[in-house]
Design an enzyme around this catalytic site. Structure first.
Site, PDB file in Angstrom:
ATOM      1  N   GLN A   1       0.848  -1.202   0.000  1.00  0.00           N
ATOM      2  CA  GLN A   1       0.000   0.000   0.000  1.00  0.00           C
ATOM      3  C   GLN A   1       0.880   1.249   0.000  1.00  0.00           C
ATOM      4  OE1 GLN A   1      -2.610  -1.068   3.339  1.00  0.00           O
ATOM      5  NE2 GLN A   1      -0.824  -1.731   4.511  1.00  0.00           N
TER       6      GLN A   1
ATOM      7  N   HIS B   1      -9.607   4.029  19.203  1.00  0.00           N
ATOM      8  CA  HIS B   1      -8.908   2.927  19.869  1.00  0.00           C
ATOM      9  C   HIS B   1      -9.581   2.549  21.188  1.00  0.00           C
ATOM     10  CE1 HIS B   1      -5.373   4.207  17.231  1.00  0.00           C
ATOM     11  NE2 HIS B   1      -5.757   3.026  16.810  1.00  0.00           N
TER      12      HIS B   1
ATOM     13  N   ASP C   1      -0.647   0.705  13.597  1.00  0.00           N
ATOM     14  CA  ASP C   1      -0.097   1.861  14.316  1.00  0.00           C
ATOM     15  C   ASP C   1       0.121   1.573  15.802  1.00  0.00           C
ATOM     16  OD1 ASP C   1      -3.318   2.658  13.541  1.00  0.00           O
ATOM     17  OD2 ASP C   1      -2.787   2.349  15.643  1.00  0.00           O
TER      18      ASP C   1
ATOM     19  N   GLU D   1      -0.646  -8.169  11.781  1.00  0.00           N
ATOM     20  CA  GLU D   1      -0.618  -7.014  10.869  1.00  0.00           C
ATOM     21  C   GLU D   1       0.075  -7.434   9.578  1.00  0.00           C
ATOM     22  OE1 GLU D   1      -1.461  -3.610  10.391  1.00  0.00           O
ATOM     23  OE2 GLU D   1      -0.342  -4.081   8.555  1.00  0.00           O
TER      24      GLU D   1
ATOM     25  N   ASP E   1      -1.030 -12.077   6.908  1.00  0.00           N
ATOM     26  CA  ASP E   1      -2.414 -11.783   6.517  1.00  0.00           C
ATOM     27  C   ASP E   1      -3.342 -12.287   7.615  1.00  0.00           C
ATOM     28  OD1 ASP E   1      -4.563 -13.020   3.817  1.00  0.00           O
ATOM     29  OD2 ASP E   1      -4.901 -11.592   5.442  1.00  0.00           O
TER      30      ASP E   1
ATOM     31  N   ASP F   1      -9.175  -4.364  13.407  1.00  0.00           N
ATOM     32  CA  ASP F   1      -8.809  -2.962  13.200  1.00  0.00           C
ATOM     33  C   ASP F   1      -8.198  -2.846  11.814  1.00  0.00           C
ATOM     34  OD1 ASP F   1      -6.280  -0.750  14.722  1.00  0.00           O
ATOM     35  OD2 ASP F   1      -7.944  -0.363  13.321  1.00  0.00           O
TER      36      ASP F   1
ATOM     37  N   THR G   1      -8.129  -1.810   7.503  1.00  0.00           N
ATOM     38  CA  THR G   1      -8.446  -0.790   6.518  1.00  0.00           C
ATOM     39  C   THR G   1      -9.830  -1.130   5.966  1.00  0.00           C
ATOM     40  OG1 THR G   1      -7.145  -2.188   5.017  1.00  0.00           O
ATOM     41  CG2 THR G   1      -6.093  -0.175   5.827  1.00  0.00           C
TER      42      THR G   1
ATOM     43  N   PRO H   1      -5.665  -4.989   0.550  1.00  0.00           N
ATOM     44  CA  PRO H   1      -5.374  -6.092   1.484  1.00  0.00           C
ATOM     45  C   PRO H   1      -6.458  -6.275   2.551  1.00  0.00           C
ATOM     46  CG  PRO H   1      -3.853  -4.247   1.818  1.00  0.00           C
ATOM     47  CD  PRO H   1      -4.609  -3.954   0.572  1.00  0.00           C
TER      48      PRO H   1
HETATM   49  N1  SAM Z   1      -8.486   3.067  11.934  1.00  0.00           N
HETATM   50  C1  SAM Z   1      -8.271   2.657  10.546  1.00  0.00           C
HETATM   51  C2  SAM Z   1      -9.580   2.596   9.797  1.00  0.00           C
HETATM   52  O1  SAM Z   1     -10.623   2.705  10.441  1.00  0.00           O
HETATM   53  O2  SAM Z   1      -9.534   2.466   8.569  1.00  0.00           O
HETATM   54  C3  SAM Z   1      -7.504   1.355  10.540  1.00  0.00           C
HETATM   55  C4  SAM Z   1      -6.111   1.586  11.013  1.00  0.00           C
HETATM   56  S1  SAM Z   1      -4.937   0.290  10.939  1.00  0.00           S
HETATM   57  C5  SAM Z   1      -3.572   1.216  10.426  1.00  0.00           C
HETATM   58  C6  SAM Z   1      -5.379  -0.681   9.526  1.00  0.00           C
HETATM   59  C7  SAM Z   1      -4.342  -1.775   9.322  1.00  0.00           C
HETATM   60  O3  SAM Z   1      -4.915  -2.925   8.688  1.00  0.00           O
HETATM   61  C8  SAM Z   1      -3.173  -1.352   8.424  1.00  0.00           C
HETATM   62  O4  SAM Z   1      -1.980  -1.323   9.171  1.00  0.00           O
HETATM   63  C9  SAM Z   1      -3.138  -2.434   7.329  1.00  0.00           C
HETATM   64  O5  SAM Z   1      -1.821  -2.754   6.910  1.00  0.00           O
HETATM   65  C10 SAM Z   1      -3.827  -3.575   8.032  1.00  0.00           C
HETATM   66  N2  SAM Z   1      -4.345  -4.627   7.169  1.00  0.00           N
HETATM   67  C11 SAM Z   1      -5.006  -4.479   5.993  1.00  0.00           C
HETATM   68  N3  SAM Z   1      -5.323  -5.688   5.478  1.00  0.00           N
HETATM   69  C12 SAM Z   1      -4.870  -6.625   6.367  1.00  0.00           C
HETATM   70  C13 SAM Z   1      -4.897  -8.053   6.402  1.00  0.00           C
HETATM   71  N4  SAM Z   1      -5.463  -8.766   5.417  1.00  0.00           N
HETATM   72  N5  SAM Z   1      -4.339  -8.674   7.470  1.00  0.00           N
HETATM   73  C14 SAM Z   1      -3.772  -7.953   8.484  1.00  0.00           C
HETATM   74  N6  SAM Z   1      -3.687  -6.600   8.501  1.00  0.00           N
HETATM   75  C15 SAM Z   1      -4.249  -5.952   7.446  1.00  0.00           C
END
Ligand code: SAM
Length: 290
Positions: free
Chosen positions: A37, A68, A92, A111, A143, A161, A163, A168
């Site tokens: 990303q 959070h 984060d 993550e 994943d 939590d 995206t 992903p």
């Molecule tokens: N608060 C944010 C929102 O509401 O959109 C989410 C924040 S957090 C940074 C989202 C995290 O999900 C990212 O670090 C991303 O890399 C992770 N992520 C995305 N797809 C994922 C997957 N398939 N497995 C694990 N983590 C994933």
């Protein structure tokens, strides 16, 4: 939420339905396209530092405590004695920070993008606030869907939590993922999910409640207002096998809250009970998923 930042000066995130979020930017602190990303960290004029992934607001220093606290303490205090917690996503470290404030044995954080963790530790250290160094924290770079399909671990609380359902993160909204989460949840367990801003992405909440309801006895939702997830209340998916877990009275939650010495800035026992009281337009979205 989807969007892009066309030039720095302002971070503009197109939210959809003819609306956008704009944050005035002082500088771009770091930008990298990881294997997965596009990651940018901004210094804003009034909202602290901000991290965006693929042009979408992820975390903002000024108001991150709301999201959070609400995605963590709602399931943790509803459960009452969670020892094994799983966070899917959460790069984060803010969710990890809040989960570790409870007397847990272990928080497994899965993550997918290790670069997000490393860069947030460097540029947004206050979000994780040392949580990654806690001996109870078990960070896995993988994943989340694949992990949940294969792990032997069992959890009392699962917090997604992620995206949004694109790129992903898409797989973290799938029926197969929810089914695997259900089978990895201990009796009395609770699962919560990030389910978008309802006025903008309402179908996301309906779909999440519907898919959770296919595997859990009780699928519902609660809300919080997060300024930088613009467009009104953010919806959070809620799932367990016991509806009573979301019907605790205030005194029960208050007793658990004070026993855990949580000094929270948004969450409180009154709000815990109130967060399930949905505005009619959101209740309709939830009922459409039942
Ligand atoms: N608060 C944010 C929102 O509401 O959109 C989410 C924040 S957090 C940074 C989202 C995290 O999900 C990212 O670090 C991303 O890399 C992770 N992520 C995305 N797809 C994922 C997957 N398939 N497995 C694990 N983590 C994933």
């Amino acid at each position: 939420m989807s969007g892009s930042s066309d030039e720095w000066g302002w971070f503009d995130e197109a939210l959809g339905v003819g609306m956008q979020l704009g944050l005035k930017i002082d500088s771009i602190l770091y930008r990298e396209t990881t294997d997965l990303q596009d990651l940018v960290i901004y210094q804003t004029s009034d909202w602290g530092r901000v991290m965006a992934l693929d042009g979408i607001m992820q975390v903002c220093e000024r108001d991150e405590f709301i999201y959070h606290e609400m995605l963590t303490h709602m399931p943790m205090l509803a459960h009452g004695s969670a020892k094994e917690v799983c966070i899917i996503g959460g790069g984060d470290g803010g969710m990890l920070r809040e989960a570790l404030r409870h007397p847990v044995d272990r928080v497994t954080m899965v993550e997918i993008d290790g670069t997000v963790v490393e860069l947030c530790k460097t540029y947004l250290p206050g979000i994780s606030d040392g949580a990654f160094d806690d001996p109870r924290a078990d960070l896995l770079i993988a994943d989340g869907a694949k992990f949940m399909a294969e792990t032997e671990r069992r959890f009392d609380v699962i917090i997604v939590d992620s995206t949004d359902p694109a790129g992903p993160g898409e797989v973290l909204f799938s029926p197969a993922f929810y089914e695997n989460c259900r089978s990895r949840l201990n009796p009395g367990g609770v699962m919560t999910t990030q389910s978008g801003v309802v006025m903008i992405q309402g179908e996301e909440l309906t779909t999440t409640v519907r898919r959770l309801g296919e595997h859990f006895a009780d699928a519902h939702a609660y809300i919080a207002a997060v300024p930088t997830y613009a467009g009104g209340f953010m919806g959070f998916g809620w799932a367990s096998d016991n509806p009573a877990l979301r019907e605790h009275d205030r005194d029960t939650i208050a007793a658990r809250y004070s026993a855990t010495n949580l000094a929270t800035r948004y969450y409180n026992p009154d709000l815990h009970c109130g967060a399930f009281a949905l505005p009619s337009y959101i209740a309709k979205r939830v009922e459409a998923g039942k």
